[in-house]
Design a protein around this motif. Structure first.
Motif, PDB file in Angstrom:
ATOM      1  N   CYS A  25       0.834  -1.193   0.000  1.00 21.56           N
ATOM      2  CA  CYS A  25       0.000   0.000   0.000  1.00 21.56           C
ATOM      3  C   CYS A  25       0.874   1.251   0.000  1.00 21.56           C
ATOM      4  N   GLN A  26       0.284   2.315  -0.481  1.00 20.38           N
ATOM      5  CA  GLN A  26       0.960   3.608  -0.431  1.00 20.38           C
ATOM      6  C   GLN A  26       1.252   3.950   1.025  1.00 20.38           C
ATOM      7  N   ASP A  39      -0.595  23.056   5.256  1.00 21.19           N
ATOM      8  CA  ASP A  39       0.117  21.799   5.517  1.00 21.19           C
ATOM      9  C   ASP A  39      -0.855  20.725   6.004  1.00 21.19           C
ATOM     10  N   LEU A  40      -1.757  21.108   6.907  1.00 20.66           N
ATOM     11  CA  LEU A  40      -2.734  20.151   7.427  1.00 20.66           C
ATOM     12  C   LEU A  40      -3.689  19.679   6.330  1.00 20.66           C
ATOM     13  N   ALA A  41      -4.093  20.595   5.468  1.00 19.56           N
ATOM     14  CA  ALA A  41      -4.988  20.218   4.377  1.00 19.56           C
ATOM     15  C   ALA A  41      -4.315  19.196   3.458  1.00 19.56           C
ATOM     16  N   TYR A  42      -3.060  19.448   3.088  1.00 22.16           N
ATOM     17  CA  TYR A  42      -2.330  18.500   2.244  1.00 22.16           C
ATOM     18  C   TYR A  42      -2.096  17.174   2.965  1.00 22.16           C
ATOM     19  N   TYR A  43      -1.826  17.232   4.263  1.00 22.68           N
ATOM     20  CA  TYR A  43      -1.636  16.007   5.043  1.00 22.68           C
ATOM     21  C   TYR A  43      -2.910  15.168   5.017  1.00 22.68           C
ATOM     22  N   ILE A  44      -4.048  15.807   5.238  1.00 18.28           N
ATOM     23  CA  ILE A  44      -5.322  15.077   5.244  1.00 18.28           C
ATOM     24  C   ILE A  44      -5.601  14.464   3.873  1.00 18.28           C
ATOM     25  N   LEU A  45      -5.343  15.222   2.812  1.00 15.59           N
ATOM     26  CA  LEU A  45      -5.538  14.681   1.460  1.00 15.59           C
ATOM     27  C   LEU A  45      -4.611  13.498   1.187  1.00 15.59           C
ATOM     28  N   ASP A  46      -3.343  13.632   1.569  1.00 16.96           N
ATOM     29  CA  ASP A  46      -2.385  12.536   1.359  1.00 16.96           C
ATOM     30  C   ASP A  46      -2.763  11.308   2.179  1.00 16.96           C
ATOM     31  N   LEU A  47      -3.224  11.519   3.403  1.00 23.23           N
ATOM     32  CA  LEU A  47      -3.647  10.410   4.254  1.00 23.23           C
ATOM     33  C   LEU A  47      -4.867   9.713   3.654  1.00 23.23           C
ATOM     34  N   SER A  48      -5.803  10.490   3.148  1.00 25.56           N
ATOM     35  CA  SER A  48      -6.984   9.926   2.503  1.00 25.56           C
ATOM     36  C   SER A  48      -6.607   9.137   1.254  1.00 25.56           C
ATOM     37  N   ASN A  49      -5.692   9.670   0.465  1.00 22.76           N
ATOM     38  CA  ASN A  49      -5.240   8.966  -0.744  1.00 22.76           C
ATOM     39  C   ASN A  49      -4.555   7.648  -0.410  1.00 22.76           C
ATOM     40  N   ALA A  50      -3.774   7.628   0.648  1.00 21.53           N
ATOM     41  CA  ALA A  50      -3.098   6.387   1.062  1.00 21.53           C
ATOM     42  C   ALA A  50      -4.136   5.347   1.493  1.00 21.53           C
ATOM     43  N   GLY A  51      -5.151   5.782   2.213  1.00 18.06           N
ATOM     44  CA  GLY A  51      -6.214   4.856   2.620  1.00 18.06           C
ATOM     45  C   GLY A  51      -6.991   4.332   1.427  1.00 18.06           C
ATOM     46  N   ASP A  53      -5.862   3.991  -1.578  1.00 18.22           N
ATOM     47  CA  ASP A  53      -4.973   3.064  -2.278  1.00 18.22           C
ATOM     48  C   ASP A  53      -5.089   1.661  -1.687  1.00 18.22           C
ATOM     49  N   CYS A  54      -5.047   1.559  -0.372  1.00 15.28           N
ATOM     50  CA  CYS A  54      -5.132   0.242   0.273  1.00 15.28           C
ATOM     51  C   CYS A  54      -6.509  -0.390   0.078  1.00 15.28           C
ATOM     52  N   ARG A  55      -7.561   0.410   0.243  1.00 11.48           N
ATOM     53  CA  ARG A  55      -8.910  -0.132   0.061  1.00 11.48           C
ATOM     54  C   ARG A  55      -9.124  -0.609  -1.370  1.00 11.48           C
ATOM     55  N   ASP A  56      -8.629   0.143  -2.347  1.00 10.19           N
ATOM     56  CA  ASP A  56      -8.772  -0.260  -3.747  1.00 10.19           C
ATOM     57  C   ASP A  56      -8.028  -1.555  -4.033  1.00 10.19           C
ATOM     58  N   LYS A  57      -6.821  -1.673  -3.506  1.00 11.65           N
ATOM     59  CA  LYS A  57      -6.037  -2.887  -3.734  1.00 11.65           C
ATOM     60  C   LYS A  57      -6.673  -4.085  -3.037  1.00 11.65           C
ATOM     61  N   LEU A  58      -7.189  -3.885  -1.834  1.00  8.75           N
ATOM     62  CA  LEU A  58      -7.848  -4.974  -1.126  1.00  8.75           C
ATOM     63  C   LEU A  58      -9.081  -5.434  -1.888  1.00  8.75           C
TER      64      LEU A  58
END
Length: 72
Positions: A25-26, A39-51, A53-58
């Motif tokens: 996973c990412q 910074d927080l907005a980008y962090y939240i977006l990156d965290l959401s994208n990583a999640g 990525d994992c859900r899509d692969k699963l």
């Protein structure tokens, strides 16, 4: 004439093979130090994208598994 219905060997299913790129996973982003609102907005977006990525692969792995077992 040969009848295949009388064969004594049972067809074997090929082993399930999951592509290696589906097993990683990412990475979750690092929490920013002294973050600004931006910074927080980008962090939240990156965290959401990583999640995502994992859900899509699963889900893709589940679909592969179900299709090889005849389930759907």
């Amino acid at each position: 004439m040969f009848l295949t219905g009388c064969a004594t060997t049972i067809p074997q299913q090929a082993p399930l093979t999951i592509p290696s790129n589906m097993l990683l996973c990412q990475a979750a982003p690092q929490v920013p130090n002294n973050p600004t609102d931006k910074d927080l907005a980008y962090y939240i977006l990156d965290l959401s994208n990583a999640g995502d990525d994992c859900r899509d692969k699963l889900q893709a792995i589940k679909n592969i598994e179900e299709s090889t077992n005849g389930k759907k």
